[in-house]
Design a protein around this motif. Structure first.
Motif, short mmCIF file in Angstrom:
data_model
loop_
_atom_site.label_atom_id
_atom_site.label_comp_id
_atom_site.label_asym_id
_atom_site.label_seq_id
_atom_site.Cartn_x
_atom_site.Cartn_y
_atom_site.Cartn_z
N ILE A 113 2.34 -5.50 -4.79
CA ILE A 113 1.74 -4.22 -5.14
C ILE A 113 2.64 -3.04 -4.76
O ILE A 113 2.74 -2.07 -5.50
CB ILE A 113 0.35 -4.11 -4.50
CG1 ILE A 113 -0.59 -5.05 -5.23
CG2 ILE A 113 -0.19 -2.69 -4.59
CD1 ILE A 113 -1.93 -5.19 -4.57
N PRO A 149 -2.93 0.95 3.84
CA PRO A 149 -1.94 2.01 4.07
C PRO A 149 -0.52 1.47 4.29
O PRO A 149 0.45 2.12 3.92
CB PRO A 149 -2.45 2.71 5.33
CG PRO A 149 -3.91 2.44 5.35
CD PRO A 149 -4.10 1.09 4.73
N ILE A 150 -0.42 0.27 4.86
CA ILE A 150 0.91 -0.32 5.06
C ILE A 150 1.61 -0.54 3.71
O ILE A 150 2.80 -0.29 3.56
CB ILE A 150 0.79 -1.66 5.84
CG1 ILE A 150 0.25 -1.40 7.24
CG2 ILE A 150 2.15 -2.37 5.91
CD1 ILE A 150 -0.10 -2.67 8.01
N LYS A 154 4.98 1.31 2.51
CA LYS A 154 6.13 0.49 2.13
C LYS A 154 6.73 0.96 0.79
O LYS A 154 7.96 0.99 0.63
CB LYS A 154 5.70 -0.98 2.00
CG LYS A 154 6.76 -1.90 2.52
CD LYS A 154 6.34 -3.32 2.61
CE LYS A 154 7.59 -4.15 2.39
NZ LYS A 154 7.30 -5.51 2.03
#
Lengths: 124, 283
Positions: free
Chosen positions: A11, A48-49, A53
């Motif tokens: 994603i 959120p990671i 990213k």
């Protein structure tokens, strides 16, 4: 809005591609701020990671910079550099595939140019 | 990275039934962790042990506390929802707020009022008079107003329609979650939470079948839809599972390099539900 993610790529890469497309077509402008990681995470319903990213990738590619306390900003010249990179990618990756298919289908240059001109005049 | 939960040889038996068998795991701060398993696999037993709601064997450390003996201290920094919308029917919304304020030291009354101000929930009405959707909003607002380090959600959206499920997770990300907090979730609607997770723990018959970062899973586990001529070659690469749908065979691989698989066909990432089925069928 919920986004339908594709299965072929992670994603964060798809999110990055979306932002790149928005820079190219002018939905996001140079010098403008990107939405915060939290906002992206909430709007797209992703971790959120994952969002940070995608942003980190854009920073690595020199398209976006982090300004302390202010957030992420699209750098001057980002669109030009992107366009150049995309053109290169098209010519080296997509165009060979398309030419292969053109010869497979037995289409000639005249037909292609005629159709292309017809389509452009239709759309303009 | 700060470890906030450590389990070592965590076991729990109900009579002769072993609900947890020597579970070892660590969870870091700032994660959204999905705990996935079939019914009766031990998910709720694991969560109840972490919350100090059920005694266990082995070692467990949650935020530096032993949940068995230091539950009071632990409860100040942890909160949980099992099955939202199960507030007492007879209580008024304003009374529920008073109650939580009275029992929880890190409850922020202003925050709950602010959260509810954004809804149509009437504070003077009893829970019984509210719609299911409103009860969810009240419950979630009460929980999110607690300044907790860990939020445990055990099937939080059971019985909610898709609109409220989406709203629930939206609110969770917007108003509660940040890098200092950790969320543990169990749910059967795996596909709906898969994108918000950063870590996943699969439990099978009381044991950890797989514990990994979502990132690791995306790199390690891949789906291959091979070209028809390559099916045997794919099978020879020891897939973790094989499935045929409408005459099209697909494989799930663990740890095979993407580039190798791409020589045989289309490669895609695996969904958690497919991975779940693979892990439950395997061995």
């Amino acid at each position: 809005m919920a986004t339908q993610w594709k299965n072929d790529q992670p994603i964060y890469l798809q999110l990055k591609e979306q932002i790149l497309a928005m820079i190219i077509d002018g939905a996001l402008n140079e010098g403008e701020a990107l939405p915060s990681v939290r906002k992206v995470a909430v709007d797209y319903q992703i971790n959120p990671i994952t969002a940070s990213k995608a942003y980190a990738e854009l920073v690595d590619e020199g398209l976006v910079e982090k300004r302390r306390g202010l957030g992420m900003f699209i750098l001057e010249g980002a669109r030009k550099n992107l366009l150049k990179a995309e053109q290169k990618k098209f010519l080296s990756k997509e165009w060979p595939e398309i030419t292969k298919r053109i010869s497979l289908l037995g289409l000639n240059v005249k037909q292609l140019i005629e159709t292309a001109e017809k389509n452009t005049s239709h759309s303009s | 990275m700060t470890t906030i939960i450590t389990a070592e040889n965590l076991s729990k038996s109900f009579g002769s039934f072993q609900a947890l068998k020597n579970v070892n795991l660590t969870i870091q701060k700032g994660q959204i962790v999905g705990i996935i398993g079939a019914n009766g696999a031990g998910k709720t037993t694991l969560l109840n042990s972490i919350l100090g709601l059920s005694a266990y064997d082995g070692r467990l450390n949650v935020l530096g506390f032993d949940p068995n003996s230091q539950r009071d201290e632990l409860m100040k920094q942890i909160c949980f929802i099992s099955d939202v919308a199960t507030l007492p029917k007879w209580i008024r919304v304003s009374e529920a707020i008073d109650f939580v304020e009275g029992v929880h030291p890190s409850f922020d009354r202003e925050k709950v009022l602010r959260l509810l101000a954004g809804t149509t929930v009437p504070l003077d009405k009893k829970i019984r008079q509210l719609s299911k959707g409103m009860i969810v909003q009240v419950h979630l607002a009460l929980i999110m107003a607690i300044d907790a380090k860990i939020l445990v959600l055990d099937e939080p959206t059971l019985g909610l329609d898709i609109i409220y499920r989406k709203k629930f997770y939206h609110q969770l990300l917007e108003d509660f979650f940040d890098e200092d907090r950790t969320i543990l979730i169990t749910t059967h609607q795996v596909d709906e939470i898969e994108n918000i997770l950063s870590q996943v723990i699969f439990i099978r018959e009381g044991e950890i079948a797989l514990e990994a970062d979502m990132e690791e899973i995306g790199e390690q586990w891949l789906v291959l839809n091979p070209a028809t001529d390559n099916i045997d070659a794919a099978r020879a690469m020891a897939p973790a599972s094989e499935q045929t749908l409408l005459g099209r065979t697909s494989f799930i691989f663990n740890g095979q390099p993407r580039a190798e698989l791409e020589k045989l066909g289309d490669v895609s990432r695996v969904s958690l539900s497919d991975l779940f089925v693979t892990l439950m069928d395997g061995e």
